[in-house]
Design a protein around this motif. Structure first.
Motif, PDB file in Angstrom:
ATOM      1  N   SER A   1      -6.811 -14.152  18.632  1.00  0.00           N
ATOM      2  CA  SER A   1      -5.927 -15.070  19.331  1.00  0.00           C
ATOM      3  C   SER A   1      -6.456 -16.185  19.946  1.00  0.00           C
ATOM      4  N   ASP A   2      -7.869 -16.460  20.359  1.00  0.00           N
ATOM      5  CA  ASP A   2      -8.318 -17.435  20.944  1.00  0.00           C
ATOM      6  C   ASP A   2      -8.767 -18.387  19.877  1.00  0.00           C
ATOM      7  N   ILE A   3      -9.155 -17.686  18.862  1.00  0.00           N
ATOM      8  CA  ILE A   3      -9.579 -18.538  17.761  1.00  0.00           C
ATOM      9  C   ILE A   3      -8.437 -19.309  16.943  1.00  0.00           C
ATOM     10  N   LEU A   4      -7.133 -18.607  16.907  1.00  0.00           N
ATOM     11  CA  LEU A   4      -5.807 -19.336  16.366  1.00  0.00           C
ATOM     12  C   LEU A   4      -5.525 -20.531  17.304  1.00  0.00           C
ATOM     13  N   GLU A   5      -5.689 -20.276  18.618  1.00  0.00           N
ATOM     14  CA  GLU A   5      -5.352 -21.447  19.578  1.00  0.00           C
ATOM     15  C   GLU A   5      -6.270 -22.531  19.304  1.00  0.00           C
ATOM     16  N   ARG A   6      -7.566 -22.324  19.250  1.00  0.00           N
ATOM     17  CA  ARG A   6      -8.639 -23.220  18.980  1.00  0.00           C
ATOM     18  C   ARG A   6      -8.052 -24.148  17.565  1.00  0.00           C
ATOM     19  N   MET A   7      -7.742 -23.162  16.586  1.00  0.00           N
ATOM     20  CA  MET A   7      -7.553 -23.806  15.256  1.00  0.00           C
ATOM     21  C   MET A   7      -6.247 -24.800  15.388  1.00  0.00           C
ATOM     22  N   THR A   8      -5.328 -24.381  15.999  1.00  0.00           N
ATOM     23  CA  THR A   8      -4.020 -25.295  16.200  1.00  0.00           C
ATOM     24  C   THR A   8      -4.645 -26.574  16.935  1.00  0.00           C
ATOM     25  N   LEU A   9      -5.286 -26.423  17.931  1.00  0.00           N
ATOM     26  CA  LEU A   9      -5.670 -27.712  18.694  1.00  0.00           C
ATOM     27  C   LEU A   9      -6.504 -28.709  17.728  1.00  0.00           C
ATOM     28  N   TYR A  10      -7.345 -28.190  16.849  1.00  0.00           N
ATOM     29  CA  TYR A  10      -8.133 -28.667  15.965  1.00  0.00           C
ATOM     30  C   TYR A  10      -7.267 -29.474  14.971  1.00  0.00           C
ATOM     31  N   GLU A  11      -6.258 -28.705  14.632  1.00  0.00           N
ATOM     32  CA  GLU A  11      -5.309 -29.428  13.552  1.00  0.00           C
ATOM     33  C   GLU A  11      -4.653 -30.600  14.336  1.00  0.00           C
ATOM     34  N   ILE A  12      -3.903 -30.404  15.467  1.00  0.00           N
ATOM     35  CA  ILE A  12      -3.401 -31.469  16.283  1.00  0.00           C
ATOM     36  C   ILE A  12      -4.132 -32.601  16.362  1.00  0.00           C
ATOM     37  N   LEU A  13      -5.346 -32.547  16.857  1.00  0.00           N
ATOM     38  CA  LEU A  13      -6.484 -33.556  17.198  1.00  0.00           C
ATOM     39  C   LEU A  13      -6.703 -34.214  15.945  1.00  0.00           C
ATOM     40  N   LEU A  14      -7.251 -33.563  15.006  1.00  0.00           N
ATOM     41  CA  LEU A  14      -7.426 -34.377  13.568  1.00  0.00           C
ATOM     42  C   LEU A  14      -6.305 -35.072  13.038  1.00  0.00           C
TER      43      LEU A  14
ATOM     44  N   ASP B   1       5.087 -36.537   8.874  1.00  0.00           N
ATOM     45  CA  ASP B   1       4.047 -36.226  10.202  1.00  0.00           C
ATOM     46  C   ASP B   1       4.434 -35.758  11.356  1.00  0.00           C
ATOM     47  N   THR B   2       5.815 -36.437  11.625  1.00  0.00           N
ATOM     48  CA  THR B   2       6.664 -36.044  12.868  1.00  0.00           C
ATOM     49  C   THR B   2       6.702 -34.244  12.943  1.00  0.00           C
ATOM     50  N   ALA B   3       7.429 -34.097  11.669  1.00  0.00           N
ATOM     51  CA  ALA B   3       7.619 -32.507  11.436  1.00  0.00           C
ATOM     52  C   ALA B   3       6.237 -31.391  11.460  1.00  0.00           C
ATOM     53  N   LYS B   4       5.289 -32.057  10.937  1.00  0.00           N
ATOM     54  CA  LYS B   4       4.078 -31.349  11.106  1.00  0.00           C
ATOM     55  C   LYS B   4       3.682 -31.294  12.261  1.00  0.00           C
ATOM     56  N   LEU B   5       3.595 -32.259  13.111  1.00  0.00           N
ATOM     57  CA  LEU B   5       3.146 -32.185  14.651  1.00  0.00           C
ATOM     58  C   LEU B   5       4.006 -31.514  15.411  1.00  0.00           C
ATOM     59  N   SER B   6       5.214 -31.670  15.123  1.00  0.00           N
ATOM     60  CA  SER B   6       6.192 -30.865  16.045  1.00  0.00           C
ATOM     61  C   SER B   6       5.808 -29.367  15.770  1.00  0.00           C
ATOM     62  N   ARG B   7       5.526 -28.746  14.360  1.00  0.00           N
ATOM     63  CA  ARG B   7       5.260 -27.368  14.237  1.00  0.00           C
ATOM     64  C   ARG B   7       4.035 -27.058  14.865  1.00  0.00           C
ATOM     65  N   LEU B   8       3.061 -27.939  14.645  1.00  0.00           N
ATOM     66  CA  LEU B   8       1.785 -27.378  15.480  1.00  0.00           C
ATOM     67  C   LEU B   8       1.902 -27.320  17.030  1.00  0.00           C
ATOM     68  N   PHE B   9       2.720 -28.316  17.591  1.00  0.00           N
ATOM     69  CA  PHE B   9       2.902 -28.304  19.141  1.00  0.00           C
ATOM     70  C   PHE B   9       3.763 -26.929  19.467  1.00  0.00           C
ATOM     71  N   GLU B  10       4.668 -26.545  18.631  1.00  0.00           N
ATOM     72  CA  GLU B  10       5.527 -25.402  19.170  1.00  0.00           C
ATOM     73  C   GLU B  10       4.578 -24.235  18.891  1.00  0.00           C
ATOM     74  N   LYS B  11       3.645 -24.161  17.810  1.00  0.00           N
ATOM     75  CA  LYS B  11       2.773 -23.200  17.502  1.00  0.00           C
ATOM     76  C   LYS B  11       2.027 -23.040  18.864  1.00  0.00           C
ATOM     77  N   LEU B  12       1.547 -24.020  19.464  1.00  0.00           N
ATOM     78  CA  LEU B  12       0.553 -24.089  20.542  1.00  0.00           C
ATOM     79  C   LEU B  12       1.284 -23.309  21.811  1.00  0.00           C
ATOM     80  N   ARG B  13       2.640 -23.744  21.718  1.00  0.00           N
ATOM     81  CA  ARG B  13       3.451 -23.590  23.025  1.00  0.00           C
ATOM     82  C   ARG B  13       3.860 -22.256  23.146  1.00  0.00           C
TER      83      ARG B  13
END
Length: 298
Positions: free
Chosen positions: A133-146, A112-124
């Motif tokens: 690009s805005d939809i990809l950003e939204r999808m990453t935020l959804y993945e993090i929050l879920l 889970d830490t590895a997955k969350l780290s990848r999502l944070f880096e993707k968002l950064r």
């Protein structure tokens, strides 16, 4: 998705210490990637350990302190404004309410830490404005929050150790949070809690690291920022946030935020990224909402 609604950072420090408690106006997620040090949050002290996720509600006082052995303290930090969480929520999936109820420290698996780290880096990572690009950003935020909300609901919360200095002033802090927009004096506050003014100031400073009135001013600045983002004009924000004079509000807002209330509101409406004035040093973590795109400290 307007990037001024969240801040994403990767940080690494050695011998890092926050000398004062501080707080933010939104939800904070901190994913710890290394061992060493302690983290104070909501009256409890927690050891800083790899695979730990801290979920901090708005205005939760906290402070981290790295170990003195020179080890590197590595973490991702994501700040989310309530307005963004409301925007992303649905009638069935209320992210704001879920995170408010989950304010805690939880241990994650390596996976889970590895997955969350990848999502944070993707968002950064900077995404050039382009179709989708805005939809990809939204999808990453959804993945993090879920992922975060799912683990917060299913994982046993860690129990920290109590901090007695903070516990002694907790009732005062709660009162100030509820009444920060009203006229507050040290004399009235001391009388309400049946303490001498000198003793009240002493235990408040010892428990939080700053004075009573510093804390009140910071609460009022947060209130004013919220009002400005909601569309209030500068005069209205000044009056409704508890400042006694307009000039005092303008001067104080500039000092703590790094720009004028009018400029803050304008940039928020435009969704522009901008930096706080580098000469401004405050005892708190309040600064203009922005998306940080390079690694490093705040």
């Amino acid at each position: 998705m307007e990037s001024h609604d969240y801040i994403i950072q990767y940080k690494q420090d050695d011998r890092w210490r926050m000398h004062r408690l501080h707080y933010h106006e939104g939800i904070e997620l901190m994913l710890v990637l290394s061992d060493g040090g302690d983290f104070f949050m909501d009256r409890k002290m927690y050891p800083l350990r790899k695979n730990t996720l801290f979920i901090l509600n708005a205005n939760t006082l906290h402070r981290d302190e790295n170990s003195a052995d020179g080890s590197i303290f590595r973490r991702y930090v994501l700040h989310l404004l309530p307005s963004l969480l409301e925007q992303l929520s649905t009638p069935r999936t209320n992210f704001l309410e879920a995170l408010r109820q989950s304010g805690a420290c939880i241990r994650l698996s390596d996976e889970d830490t590895a997955k969350l780290s990848r999502l944070f880096e993707k968002l950064r990572v900077i995404l050039p404005p382009a179709f989708g690009s805005d939809i990809l950003e939204r999808m990453t935020l959804y993945e993090i929050l879920l992922l975060v909300c799912s683990r917060a609901r299913s994982t046993r919360k860690e129990h920290g150790t109590s901090n007695q200095d903070y516990n002694r002033v907790q009732p005062v802090l709660e009162y100030l949070r509820r009444n920060c927009t009203e006229k507050i004096s040290l004399d009235d506050l001391a009388e309400r809690f049946m303490l001498s003014k000198h003793y009240l100031c002493h235990i408040f400073k010892k428990g939080t690291g700053f004075s009573v009135m510093e804390y009140v001013i910071q609460l009022r600045i947060i209130t004013a920022q919220q009002l400005l983002r909601q569309g209030a004009n500068v005069q209205e924000a000044s009056e409704r946030s508890g400042f006694q004079t307009y000039s005092h509000f303008i001067r104080t807002f500039n000092t703590y935020v790094g720009l004028s209330p009018k400029k803050y509101a304008k940039l928020y409406r435009q969704g522009e990224r901008y930096e706080a004035a580098p000469a401004v040093h405050t005892p708190f973590s309040i600064r203009p909402d922005k998306k940080i795109l390079m690694p490093g400290g705040m």
